[in-house]
Scaffold this motif. Sequence first.
Motif, PDB file in Angstrom:
ATOM      1  N   TRP A  65      -5.763   0.435  -5.472  1.00 48.07           N
ATOM      2  CA  TRP A  65      -4.479   0.193  -4.828  1.00 48.07           C
ATOM      3  C   TRP A  65      -3.379   0.642  -5.780  1.00 48.07           C
ATOM      4  O   TRP A  65      -3.585   0.783  -6.989  1.00 48.07           O
ATOM      5  CB  TRP A  65      -4.301  -1.292  -4.491  1.00 48.07           C
ATOM      6  N   ILE A 113       1.317   1.306  -5.887  1.00 48.13           N
ATOM      7  CA  ILE A 113       2.617   1.533  -5.262  1.00 48.13           C
ATOM      8  C   ILE A 113       3.297   2.708  -5.936  1.00 48.13           C
ATOM      9  O   ILE A 113       3.283   2.831  -7.156  1.00 48.13           O
ATOM     10  CB  ILE A 113       3.500   0.278  -5.378  1.00 48.13           C
ATOM     11  N   SER A 124      -5.939   1.545  -0.913  1.00 49.60           N
ATOM     12  CA  SER A 124      -4.647   1.191  -0.325  1.00 49.60           C
ATOM     13  C   SER A 124      -3.524   1.943  -1.041  1.00 49.60           C
ATOM     14  O   SER A 124      -2.971   1.457  -2.033  1.00 49.60           O
ATOM     15  CB  SER A 124      -4.399  -0.321  -0.398  1.00 49.60           C
ATOM     16  N   GLN A 126       0.159   2.849  -1.286  1.00 45.79           N
ATOM     17  CA  GLN A 126       1.352   2.154  -0.822  1.00 45.79           C
ATOM     18  C   GLN A 126       2.597   2.924  -1.270  1.00 45.79           C
ATOM     19  O   GLN A 126       2.749   3.212  -2.453  1.00 45.79           O
ATOM     20  CB  GLN A 126       1.351   0.724  -1.363  1.00 45.79           C
ATOM     21  N   VAL A 132       0.445   1.972   3.517  1.00 41.34           N
ATOM     22  CA  VAL A 132       1.628   1.125   3.661  1.00 41.34           C
ATOM     23  C   VAL A 132       2.898   1.935   3.423  1.00 41.34           C
ATOM     24  O   VAL A 132       2.988   2.714   2.464  1.00 41.34           O
ATOM     25  CB  VAL A 132       1.579  -0.057   2.669  1.00 41.34           C
ATOM     26  N   GLU A 166      -3.093  -7.372   3.593  1.00 37.41           N
ATOM     27  CA  GLU A 166      -3.618  -6.788   2.357  1.00 37.41           C
ATOM     28  C   GLU A 166      -4.845  -7.531   1.826  1.00 37.41           C
ATOM     29  O   GLU A 166      -5.897  -6.930   1.575  1.00 37.41           O
ATOM     30  CB  GLU A 166      -2.515  -6.777   1.300  1.00 37.41           C
TER      31      GLU A 166
END
Length: 608
Positions: free
Chosen positions: A148, A150, A172, A174, A282, A348
């Motif tokens: 994951w 961001i 994931s 993001q 996301v 999540e």
Amino acid sequence: MKIHRMLLLLALICSMTLLSCDELYLRTHYTKTEYMIPMRDGTKLFTIVYAPKDQSQKYPILMTRTAYGIAPYGPDEFSNGLGPNKDFDHEGYIFVHQDARGRFKSQGEFIHHRPYLAGQVNEATDTYDTIDWLIKHIPNNNGRVGQWGISWAGWEVSQGMIEAHPALRASSPQSPPQDQFLGDDHHSGGAFQLMYAFSWMAANAHARPTPTDKAPKQFDYGTSDGYDFFLKLGSAANAQKFFLDQFPTWNEYMRHGTYDAYWQSRNVPKDLRHVHHPVLLVGGWFDAQDFYGAFRMYEALRRYSPANQTYFVLGPWAHGGYAGPKGDQLGAIDFGSTTSSTYRYQMELPFFNYYLKDKGHLTLPRVQAFITGQNRWYNGDVWPPPQARPQNLYLAEQGRLTFQPSPSTSGSDSYRSDPAKPVPYSAQVSTNEGDTFMVEDQRFAAVRNDVLTYQSAPLTKDFTIAGSIEASLHIATTGTDADYIVKLIDVYPDDAPAFQGTKMGGCQMLLTGDILRAKFRNSFAKPEPLVPGQVTKLVFPLGDKFHTFRRGHRIMVQIQSSWFPMFDRNPQTFVDIYHAGAKDYQAATQTIFRSVATPSFIRVNVLP
């Protein structure tokens, strides 16, 4: 009562040890170990592993790789949070944090968004090699790995999905940047996102002689007024006087002012083929840095891996805002609920628990999108909702915005655009781009004579748009190049109630906006000058939105030719803008046509 006493005891212990309760919990339940993990070319990447002390069961590995450092460094220093959110810390995972190649304590050369090239070492192979090593060397793992991240770390996730390791079972990405020339981070519509690019480079792109755990020194602007700082800077290449030769990425950018092989090789979606493990993607409706990345990644996964278990979440967030505590507002805009908490605990955590631990029954819809204006979640199978239909919003005489094309055989509006006095992107005074400008009241711009404003009559019923938004303009200029910025705005009625002390009556809330550098109107790789006085058609995207203009509100469109200093100024002459000189910057008259033969409109997609 027992629980109350336990909480009091925990708080007392925390205060006595000078540790936060989160850190105390992690020290009690996890062991921290630091490794230098070898890659296939011999380069070693610095990696921190937090493993549960409990050995009664096997745990999945949950990994994040980043260019921003994985502090705190040192075997006795613990982070306050290990996973995507704090519930993961209590859930039990083997958490892996890694410095990307060439960053902080990892070896190797840092290359900004190193392209994926088959047969060469890159971030995809680094992810593969790291997973392979972890599976073989970290005790008590269950053979499953999730990743994951961001922003930059989200880009790292997308790289790890390419030719993925068999043990990778869930990803994931993001707010993942996917093309840094076409809408993410540093460019949009061919225009350079000057303010953000400068601050990012100053903080993150300093040449590193040797691996270090020290963050770079913050750049001193010498002022709090970013508008003034960048106006005095002149063209982007002049940043060399601040950066010298210590920021090689900036110098690379200045050599690649078009969508050439340098940028094309860094387009991620072209490489997202044959993804076979589940993906939780996301994005945020008000992401100022990487808005387009999530949508381009979603389209690529649907095209190249249509059978894949891909889940797409779109919330009312700024860049990475879902990681914040509540997500109930942005600036003065109220979203009516704690949307970030809803995402973290209902989307999540269940996603990773299901695919990495076989825990629970996953009931996530394939698309979950928050409808701003209505302030509720929509669940669907695909994005955009298939029932949405195109509707044009036409520019008309006397500043009107209409649902029907003008019957007039002539008609236009003009303004004088002067690079010496560019339109500010925000009324705030700052050297950092920020986030709240994405929903900022646009009345500060509407009063300028170099901004055209068109608005509808008050709506008699709710008007919901879902999907892509596109500007179609017929323009003419007295120069040989120009920028055109189109903003779509939700105008609140005069009697709208205040929100947390902010008067909302008449607020012109920015919903979306974007820019086209007109020399790129036909090709981002081969710019062409505009012909002075010649009517030219421009079509360009304004992004996707899911928004309801409520009954009594108005729909507004603003058009201007600068958005400074978020984007660098167009000299309005056909030159290499990055290296433009003072004489290249010239005022020009911009004309927007709105007749039957030369209409200008905004195309939205409307739900019945």
